[in-house]
Design an enzyme around this catalytic site. Structure first.
Site, PDB file in Angstrom:
ATOM      1  N   LYS A  39      13.096  11.312   1.525  1.00  0.00           N
ATOM      2  CA  LYS A  39      13.278   9.865   1.753  1.00  0.00           C
ATOM      3  C   LYS A  39      13.611   9.094   0.478  1.00  0.00           C
ATOM      4  CE  LYS A  39      10.519   9.907   5.826  1.00  0.00           C
ATOM      5  NZ  LYS A  39       9.405   9.429   6.597  1.00  0.00           N
ATOM      6  N   ASN A  63      14.717   6.299   5.847  1.00  0.00           N
ATOM      7  CA  ASN A  63      14.598   7.360   6.853  1.00  0.00           C
ATOM      8  C   ASN A  63      15.729   7.317   7.871  1.00  0.00           C
ATOM      9  OD1 ASN A  63      13.960   5.257   8.588  1.00  0.00           O
ATOM     10  ND2 ASN A  63      12.228   6.294   9.515  1.00  0.00           N
TER      11      ASN A  63
HETATM   12  P1  NDP Z   1       6.676  13.388   0.259  1.00  0.00           P
HETATM   13  O1  NDP Z   1       7.037  14.776  -0.108  1.00  0.00           O
HETATM   14  O2  NDP Z   1       7.559  12.278  -0.158  1.00  0.00           O
HETATM   15  O3  NDP Z   1       5.214  13.065  -0.353  1.00  0.00           O
HETATM   16  C1  NDP Z   1       4.176  13.987  -0.193  1.00  0.00           C
HETATM   17  C2  NDP Z   1       2.866  13.394  -0.686  1.00  0.00           C
HETATM   18  O4  NDP Z   1       1.832  14.327  -0.399  1.00  0.00           O
HETATM   19  C3  NDP Z   1       2.815  13.141  -2.204  1.00  0.00           C
HETATM   20  O5  NDP Z   1       2.063  11.978  -2.435  1.00  0.00           O
HETATM   21  C4  NDP Z   1       2.069  14.384  -2.712  1.00  0.00           C
HETATM   22  O6  NDP Z   1       1.357  14.176  -3.902  1.00  0.00           O
HETATM   23  C5  NDP Z   1       1.093  14.607  -1.591  1.00  0.00           C
HETATM   24  N1  NDP Z   1       0.623  15.993  -1.535  1.00  0.00           N
HETATM   25  C6  NDP Z   1       1.325  17.105  -1.215  1.00  0.00           C
HETATM   26  N2  NDP Z   1       0.528  18.201  -1.252  1.00  0.00           N
HETATM   27  C7  NDP Z   1      -0.708  17.753  -1.598  1.00  0.00           C
HETATM   28  C8  NDP Z   1      -1.950  18.397  -1.799  1.00  0.00           C
HETATM   29  N3  NDP Z   1      -2.099  19.708  -1.638  1.00  0.00           N
HETATM   30  N4  NDP Z   1      -3.019  17.646  -2.149  1.00  0.00           N
HETATM   31  C9  NDP Z   1      -2.883  16.308  -2.311  1.00  0.00           C
HETATM   32  N5  NDP Z   1      -1.739  15.628  -2.133  1.00  0.00           N
HETATM   33  C10 NDP Z   1      -0.643  16.355  -1.774  1.00  0.00           C
HETATM   34  O7  NDP Z   1       6.457  13.401   1.839  1.00  0.00           O
HETATM   35  P2  NDP Z   1       6.522  12.180   2.864  1.00  0.00           P
HETATM   36  O8  NDP Z   1       5.761  11.052   2.291  1.00  0.00           O
HETATM   37  O9  NDP Z   1       7.904  11.944   3.300  1.00  0.00           O
HETATM   38  O10 NDP Z   1       5.738  12.770   4.141  1.00  0.00           O
HETATM   39  C11 NDP Z   1       4.339  12.999   4.103  1.00  0.00           C
HETATM   40  C12 NDP Z   1       3.801  13.412   5.474  1.00  0.00           C
HETATM   41  O11 NDP Z   1       3.941  12.356   6.412  1.00  0.00           O
HETATM   42  C13 NDP Z   1       4.516  14.616   6.083  1.00  0.00           C
HETATM   43  O12 NDP Z   1       3.557  15.460   6.661  1.00  0.00           O
HETATM   44  C14 NDP Z   1       5.411  14.023   7.147  1.00  0.00           C
HETATM   45  O13 NDP Z   1       5.655  14.914   8.200  1.00  0.00           O
HETATM   46  C15 NDP Z   1       4.566  12.841   7.601  1.00  0.00           C
HETATM   47  N6  NDP Z   1       5.395  11.747   8.162  1.00  0.00           N
HETATM   48  C16 NDP Z   1       5.243  11.393   9.469  1.00  0.00           C
HETATM   49  C17 NDP Z   1       5.971  10.359  10.010  1.00  0.00           C
HETATM   50  C18 NDP Z   1       5.787   9.958  11.424  1.00  0.00           C
HETATM   51  O14 NDP Z   1       6.638   9.240  11.966  1.00  0.00           O
HETATM   52  N7  NDP Z   1       4.708  10.351  12.054  1.00  0.00           N
HETATM   53  C19 NDP Z   1       6.950   9.599   9.209  1.00  0.00           C
HETATM   54  C20 NDP Z   1       6.976  10.014   7.841  1.00  0.00           C
HETATM   55  C21 NDP Z   1       6.241  11.067   7.351  1.00  0.00           C
HETATM   56  P3  NDP Z   1       2.041  14.334  -5.366  1.00  0.00           P
HETATM   57  O15 NDP Z   1       2.706  13.034  -5.632  1.00  0.00           O
HETATM   58  O16 NDP Z   1       0.903  14.610  -6.260  1.00  0.00           O
HETATM   59  O17 NDP Z   1       3.012  15.474  -5.254  1.00  0.00           O
END
Ligand code: NDP
Length: 270
Positions: free
Chosen positions: A65, A86
Protein backbone atom coordinates in the site's frame (compact mmCIF):
# COMPACT_ATOMS: atom_id res chain seq x y z
CA UNK A 1 -15.73 -7.02 -20.02
CA UNK A 2 -13.87 -4.86 -17.48
CA UNK A 3 -10.88 -6.53 -15.78
CA UNK A 4 -9.92 -5.97 -12.13
CA UNK A 5 -7.52 -7.60 -9.69
CA UNK A 6 -6.24 -7.51 -6.14
CA UNK A 7 -2.45 -7.51 -5.89
CA UNK A 8 -0.22 -8.34 -2.91
CA UNK A 9 1.76 -11.10 -1.27
CA UNK A 10 0.57 -13.49 0.14
CA UNK A 11 -2.61 -13.24 -1.93
CA UNK A 12 -4.09 -16.72 -2.34
CA UNK A 13 -6.24 -16.28 0.82
CA UNK A 14 -7.93 -13.15 -0.54
CA UNK A 15 -11.73 -13.08 -0.55
CA UNK A 16 -11.84 -9.95 -2.72
CA UNK A 17 -12.61 -11.90 -5.95
CA UNK A 18 -15.69 -13.47 -4.32
CA UNK A 19 -16.88 -10.17 -2.88
CA UNK A 20 -16.48 -8.26 -6.15
CA UNK A 21 -18.29 -10.93 -8.13
CA UNK A 22 -21.25 -10.70 -5.70
CA UNK A 23 -21.26 -6.92 -6.20
CA UNK A 24 -21.11 -7.38 -10.00
CA UNK A 25 -24.19 -9.65 -9.77
CA UNK A 26 -26.04 -6.87 -7.96
CA UNK A 27 -24.94 -4.33 -10.58
CA UNK A 28 -25.81 -6.80 -13.35
CA UNK A 29 -22.48 -6.27 -15.06
CA UNK A 30 -19.87 -8.77 -16.17
CA UNK A 31 -16.41 -8.30 -14.74
CA UNK A 32 -13.34 -10.42 -14.16
CA UNK A 33 -11.54 -10.06 -10.84
CA UNK A 34 -8.36 -12.01 -10.11
CA UNK A 35 -5.94 -12.30 -7.19
CA UNK A 36 -2.41 -11.71 -8.49
CA UNK A 37 0.76 -12.31 -6.46
CA UNK A 38 3.14 -9.36 -6.72
CA UNK A 39 6.14 -8.73 -4.47
CA UNK A 40 7.51 -5.30 -3.64
CA UNK A 41 10.53 -5.40 -5.94
CA UNK A 42 8.34 -6.21 -8.97
CA UNK A 43 5.64 -3.65 -8.22
CA UNK A 44 6.32 -1.04 -10.91
CA UNK A 45 6.98 -3.38 -13.81
CA UNK A 46 4.08 -5.72 -12.99
CA UNK A 47 1.55 -2.94 -12.38
CA UNK A 48 2.61 -1.09 -15.55
CA UNK A 49 2.03 -4.35 -17.42
CA UNK A 50 -1.42 -4.90 -15.87
CA UNK A 51 -2.58 -1.44 -16.95
CA UNK A 52 -1.08 -2.00 -20.43
CA UNK A 53 -3.01 -5.29 -20.54
CA UNK A 54 -6.25 -3.37 -20.06
CA UNK A 55 -7.02 -3.79 -16.34
CA UNK A 56 -9.43 -1.03 -15.28
CA UNK A 57 -8.70 -1.10 -11.57
CA UNK A 58 -6.50 -2.76 -8.96
CA UNK A 59 -6.98 -3.29 -5.25
CA UNK A 60 -3.73 -3.27 -3.34
CA UNK A 61 -3.04 -5.22 -0.19
CA UNK A 62 -0.20 -6.29 2.10
CA UNK A 63 2.64 -5.23 1.78
CA UNK A 64 2.18 -2.90 -1.19
CA UNK A 65 0.00 0.00 0.00
CA UNK A 66 2.84 2.40 0.63
CA UNK A 67 4.52 1.64 -2.73
CA UNK A 68 1.14 2.06 -4.43
CA UNK A 69 0.86 5.48 -2.83
CA UNK A 70 4.17 6.53 -4.40
CA UNK A 71 3.23 4.92 -7.72
CA UNK A 72 -0.05 6.84 -8.17
CA UNK A 73 0.16 10.06 -10.20
CA UNK A 74 -2.93 11.56 -8.57
CA UNK A 75 -3.95 10.85 -4.99
CA UNK A 76 -7.23 11.47 -3.16
CA UNK A 77 -7.15 13.73 -0.10
CA UNK A 78 -7.61 10.72 2.15
CA UNK A 79 -4.74 8.86 0.46
CA UNK A 80 -2.47 11.89 0.87
CA UNK A 81 -3.27 12.05 4.57
CA UNK A 82 -2.77 8.33 5.02
CA UNK A 83 0.19 8.00 2.62
CA UNK A 84 -1.41 4.68 1.67
CA UNK A 85 -3.35 3.51 -1.40
CA UNK A 86 -5.55 0.42 -1.76
CA UNK A 87 -7.40 1.36 -4.96
CA UNK A 88 -5.70 2.18 -8.27
CA UNK A 89 -7.36 3.05 -11.57
CA UNK A 90 -6.65 4.92 -14.78
CA UNK A 91 -8.34 8.23 -15.54
CA UNK A 92 -7.34 10.46 -18.48
CA UNK A 93 -4.09 8.45 -18.76
CA UNK A 94 -3.12 9.20 -15.15
CA UNK A 95 -2.97 6.53 -12.46
CA UNK A 96 -5.29 7.60 -9.61
CA UNK A 97 -4.83 6.28 -6.08
CA UNK A 98 -7.40 6.20 -3.30
CA UNK A 99 -7.71 4.54 0.06
CA UNK A 100 -11.03 3.06 1.16
CA UNK A 101 -9.66 1.19 4.21
CA UNK A 102 -10.36 3.90 6.76
CA UNK A 103 -13.98 4.40 5.72
CA UNK A 104 -14.34 0.63 5.42
CA UNK A 105 -13.26 0.20 9.05
CA UNK A 106 -15.55 2.98 10.31
CA UNK A 107 -18.56 1.55 8.46
CA UNK A 108 -17.90 -1.88 9.92
CA UNK A 109 -17.45 -0.55 13.46
CA UNK A 110 -20.73 1.36 13.04
CA UNK A 111 -22.51 -1.77 11.84
CA UNK A 112 -21.25 -3.55 14.97
CA UNK A 113 -22.41 -0.64 17.14
CA UNK A 114 -18.91 0.02 18.46
CA UNK A 115 -18.90 3.59 19.78
CA UNK A 116 -15.68 5.47 19.07
CA UNK A 117 -16.60 8.89 20.48
CA UNK A 118 -14.79 9.49 23.78
CA UNK A 119 -13.07 6.10 23.70
CA UNK A 120 -9.46 5.03 24.28
CA UNK A 121 -8.12 3.09 21.30
CA UNK A 122 -4.82 1.29 20.73
CA UNK A 123 -3.69 0.38 17.25
CA UNK A 124 -0.99 -2.23 16.91
CA UNK A 125 1.17 -1.87 13.80
CA UNK A 126 2.28 1.09 11.72
CA UNK A 127 2.22 -0.30 8.19
CA UNK A 128 0.07 0.61 5.22
CA UNK A 129 -3.24 -0.34 6.78
CA UNK A 130 -2.50 1.47 10.05
CA UNK A 131 -1.63 4.61 8.09
CA UNK A 132 -4.85 4.20 6.14
CA UNK A 133 -7.22 3.80 9.09
CA UNK A 134 -5.66 6.29 11.51
CA UNK A 135 -7.10 9.47 9.86
CA UNK A 136 -10.58 7.92 9.97
CA UNK A 137 -10.19 6.92 13.62
CA UNK A 138 -8.96 10.43 14.42
CA UNK A 139 -12.05 11.90 12.76
CA UNK A 140 -14.23 10.03 15.28
CA UNK A 141 -13.69 12.20 18.38
CA UNK A 142 -11.67 9.64 20.31
CA UNK A 143 -10.41 10.44 23.78
CA UNK A 144 -7.03 8.93 22.92
CA UNK A 145 -5.32 6.91 20.20
CA UNK A 146 -2.09 5.07 20.99
CA UNK A 147 0.06 3.50 18.28
CA UNK A 148 2.42 0.65 19.14
CA UNK A 149 4.71 -0.87 16.55
CA UNK A 150 7.60 -3.34 16.60
CA UNK A 151 9.72 -0.72 14.81
CA UNK A 152 8.99 2.26 17.07
CA UNK A 153 10.23 4.86 14.60
CA UNK A 154 7.40 4.06 12.19
CA UNK A 155 4.84 4.72 14.92
CA UNK A 156 6.62 7.94 15.90
CA UNK A 157 6.58 9.08 12.25
CA UNK A 158 2.81 8.56 12.06
CA UNK A 159 2.26 10.40 15.35
CA UNK A 160 4.32 13.32 14.03
CA UNK A 161 2.15 13.56 10.91
CA UNK A 162 -1.06 13.92 12.94
CA UNK A 163 -0.02 15.36 16.31
CA UNK A 164 -0.53 19.02 15.50
CA UNK A 165 -4.19 18.64 14.52
CA UNK A 166 -4.87 15.67 16.79
CA UNK A 167 -3.18 16.00 20.18
CA UNK A 168 -4.98 12.81 21.30
CA UNK A 169 -2.55 10.66 19.26
CA UNK A 170 0.52 9.20 20.99
CA UNK A 171 3.05 6.44 20.52
CA UNK A 172 3.72 3.62 23.00
CA UNK A 173 6.26 0.82 22.92
CA UNK A 174 5.13 -2.74 22.24
CA UNK A 175 6.61 -3.83 25.59
CA UNK A 176 5.24 -0.88 27.57
CA UNK A 177 2.64 -1.27 30.33
CA UNK A 178 -0.77 0.33 29.99
CA UNK A 179 -2.43 1.27 33.27
CA UNK A 180 -5.82 2.55 32.13
CA UNK A 181 -8.83 0.92 30.46
CA UNK A 182 -8.59 0.53 26.70
CA UNK A 183 -12.00 0.40 24.96
CA UNK A 184 -10.85 -0.93 21.62
CA UNK A 185 -7.66 -2.65 20.44
CA UNK A 186 -7.20 -2.68 16.66
CA UNK A 187 -4.61 -5.15 15.42
CA UNK A 188 -3.16 -3.98 12.11
CA UNK A 189 0.02 -6.02 12.25
CA UNK A 190 0.61 -8.80 9.76
CA UNK A 191 2.10 -11.08 12.47
CA UNK A 192 -0.89 -13.45 12.36
CA UNK A 193 -1.03 -13.58 8.55
CA UNK A 194 2.70 -14.35 8.50
CA UNK A 195 2.39 -16.93 11.31
CA UNK A 196 4.70 -14.94 13.59
CA UNK A 197 4.60 -14.24 17.30
CA UNK A 198 3.30 -10.85 18.47
CA UNK A 199 4.55 -9.21 21.67
CA UNK A 200 1.80 -7.11 23.27
CA UNK A 201 1.84 -4.17 25.67
CA UNK A 202 1.14 -5.34 29.23
CA UNK A 203 -2.36 -4.39 30.42
CA UNK A 204 -3.72 -3.88 26.91
CA UNK A 205 -6.78 -6.01 27.60
CA UNK A 206 -9.06 -4.73 30.34
CA UNK A 207 -12.47 -5.89 31.45
CA UNK A 208 -14.40 -3.80 28.86
CA UNK A 209 -11.92 -3.97 25.99
CA UNK A 210 -13.11 -5.02 22.52
CA UNK A 211 -10.72 -6.54 20.02
CA UNK A 212 -10.80 -5.83 16.29
CA UNK A 213 -8.30 -7.70 14.12
CA UNK A 214 -7.91 -6.35 10.59
CA UNK A 215 -6.84 -9.85 9.52
CA UNK A 216 -9.43 -12.54 8.89
CA UNK A 217 -9.20 -16.29 8.62
CA UNK A 218 -11.31 -19.43 8.54
CA UNK A 219 -10.74 -20.11 12.23
CA UNK A 220 -10.56 -17.38 14.85
CA UNK A 221 -7.52 -15.20 14.03
CA UNK A 222 -4.37 -15.74 16.13
CA UNK A 223 -4.74 -12.25 17.60
CA UNK A 224 -8.37 -12.72 18.59
CA UNK A 225 -7.47 -16.09 20.09
CA UNK A 226 -4.96 -14.35 22.38
CA UNK A 227 -7.64 -11.76 23.24
CA UNK A 228 -10.19 -14.51 24.06
CA UNK A 229 -7.64 -16.32 26.23
CA UNK A 230 -7.13 -13.07 28.13
CA UNK A 231 -10.87 -12.88 28.83
CA UNK A 232 -12.04 -10.58 26.02
CA UNK A 233 -15.66 -11.33 25.14
CA UNK A 234 -16.16 -9.17 22.04
CA UNK A 235 -13.71 -10.00 19.27
CA UNK A 236 -14.13 -9.17 15.59
CA UNK A 237 -12.08 -9.94 12.54
CA UNK A 238 -11.57 -7.75 9.48
CA UNK A 239 -13.99 -9.46 7.12
CA UNK A 240 -16.63 -6.76 7.55
CA UNK A 241 -14.06 -4.06 6.88
CA UNK A 242 -12.88 -5.93 3.79
CA UNK A 243 -16.44 -5.98 2.45
CA UNK A 244 -17.04 -2.28 3.14
CA UNK A 245 -13.72 -1.15 1.63
CA UNK A 246 -14.39 -3.36 -1.39
CA UNK A 247 -17.83 -1.78 -1.86
CA UNK A 248 -16.25 1.69 -1.89
CA UNK A 249 -13.64 0.61 -4.50
CA UNK A 250 -16.37 -1.03 -6.59
CA UNK A 251 -18.39 2.19 -6.51
CA UNK A 252 -15.37 4.26 -7.61
CA UNK A 253 -14.70 1.93 -10.54
CA UNK A 254 -18.22 1.07 -11.67
CA UNK A 255 -20.32 4.03 -10.50
CA UNK A 256 -22.65 1.62 -8.69
CA UNK A 257 -23.05 1.49 -4.91
CA UNK A 258 -23.41 -2.17 -3.95
CA UNK A 259 -25.33 -3.27 -0.88
CA UNK A 260 -23.08 -4.87 1.75
CA UNK A 261 -26.05 -6.47 3.50
CA UNK A 262 -25.77 -10.26 3.82
CA UNK A 263 -22.39 -10.39 1.99
CA UNK A 264 -20.61 -11.41 5.21
CA UNK A 265 -23.04 -14.30 5.77
CA UNK A 266 -22.67 -15.38 2.12
CA UNK A 267 -18.89 -15.70 2.28
CA UNK A 268 -18.60 -16.90 5.89
CA UNK A 269 -17.78 -19.68 6.83
CA UNK A 270 -14.80 -19.04 4.58
P1 NDP B 1 2.29 -3.88 6.16
O1 NDP B 1 3.25 -4.89 5.66
O2 NDP B 1 2.26 -2.54 5.53
O3 NDP B 1 2.57 -3.64 7.74
C1 NDP B 1 2.74 -4.74 8.59
C2 NDP B 1 2.81 -4.28 10.03
O4 NDP B 1 2.86 -5.43 10.85
C3 NDP B 1 4.06 -3.44 10.37
O5 NDP B 1 3.70 -2.47 11.31
C4 NDP B 1 4.99 -4.49 11.00
O6 NDP B 1 5.90 -3.97 11.92
C5 NDP B 1 3.99 -5.35 11.73
N1 NDP B 1 4.50 -6.70 11.97
C6 NDP B 1 4.75 -7.68 11.07
N2 NDP B 1 5.19 -8.80 11.69
C7 NDP B 1 5.20 -8.51 13.02
C8 NDP B 1 5.55 -9.26 14.17
N3 NDP B 1 5.96 -10.52 14.09
N4 NDP B 1 5.45 -8.67 15.38
C9 NDP B 1 5.03 -7.38 15.47
N5 NDP B 1 4.67 -6.62 14.43
C10 NDP B 1 4.76 -7.18 13.19
O7 NDP B 1 0.86 -4.58 6.11
P2 NDP B 1 -0.59 -3.90 6.06
O8 NDP B 1 -0.62 -2.81 7.06
O9 NDP B 1 -0.96 -3.58 4.67
O10 NDP B 1 -1.54 -5.10 6.53
C11 NDP B 1 -1.53 -5.58 7.86
C12 NDP B 1 -2.63 -6.61 8.10
O11 NDP B 1 -3.92 -6.03 7.96
C13 NDP B 1 -2.60 -7.79 7.12
O12 NDP B 1 -2.84 -8.97 7.84
C14 NDP B 1 -3.73 -7.51 6.16
O13 NDP B 1 -4.27 -8.68 5.62
C15 NDP B 1 -4.72 -6.82 7.08
N6 NDP B 1 -5.63 -5.90 6.35
C16 NDP B 1 -6.97 -6.15 6.33
C17 NDP B 1 -7.83 -5.30 5.68
C18 NDP B 1 -9.29 -5.56 5.69
O14 NDP B 1 -10.02 -4.97 4.88
N7 NDP B 1 -9.78 -6.39 6.58
C19 NDP B 1 -7.36 -4.10 4.97
C20 NDP B 1 -5.95 -3.90 5.11
C21 NDP B 1 -5.12 -4.79 5.76
P3 NDP B 1 7.35 -3.37 11.47
O15 NDP B 1 7.08 -1.97 11.06
O16 NDP B 1 8.17 -3.49 12.69
O17 NDP B 1 7.82 -4.23 10.34
Amino acid sequence: MKKFAVIGSPISHSLSPQIHSLFAEQAQIEISYEAIEIIESDFNSKVNQLFEDGYSGLNVTLPLKEIAFHYADKKSEEALLAESVNTLFLKDSSVCGETTDGQGLLLDLQSKEIELKGSNVVILGAGGSARAVIPSLLSSNLNSLYIANRTSKKAVDIVNIHKQNNPEINQIEMDESINFEIDLVVNSTSAGTLGEELVLPEGIFGTKTKSYDLSYSEEITPFNLIAKKRGIKETYDGLGMLIHQAALSFETWNKFKPSTKDIEQKIRPL
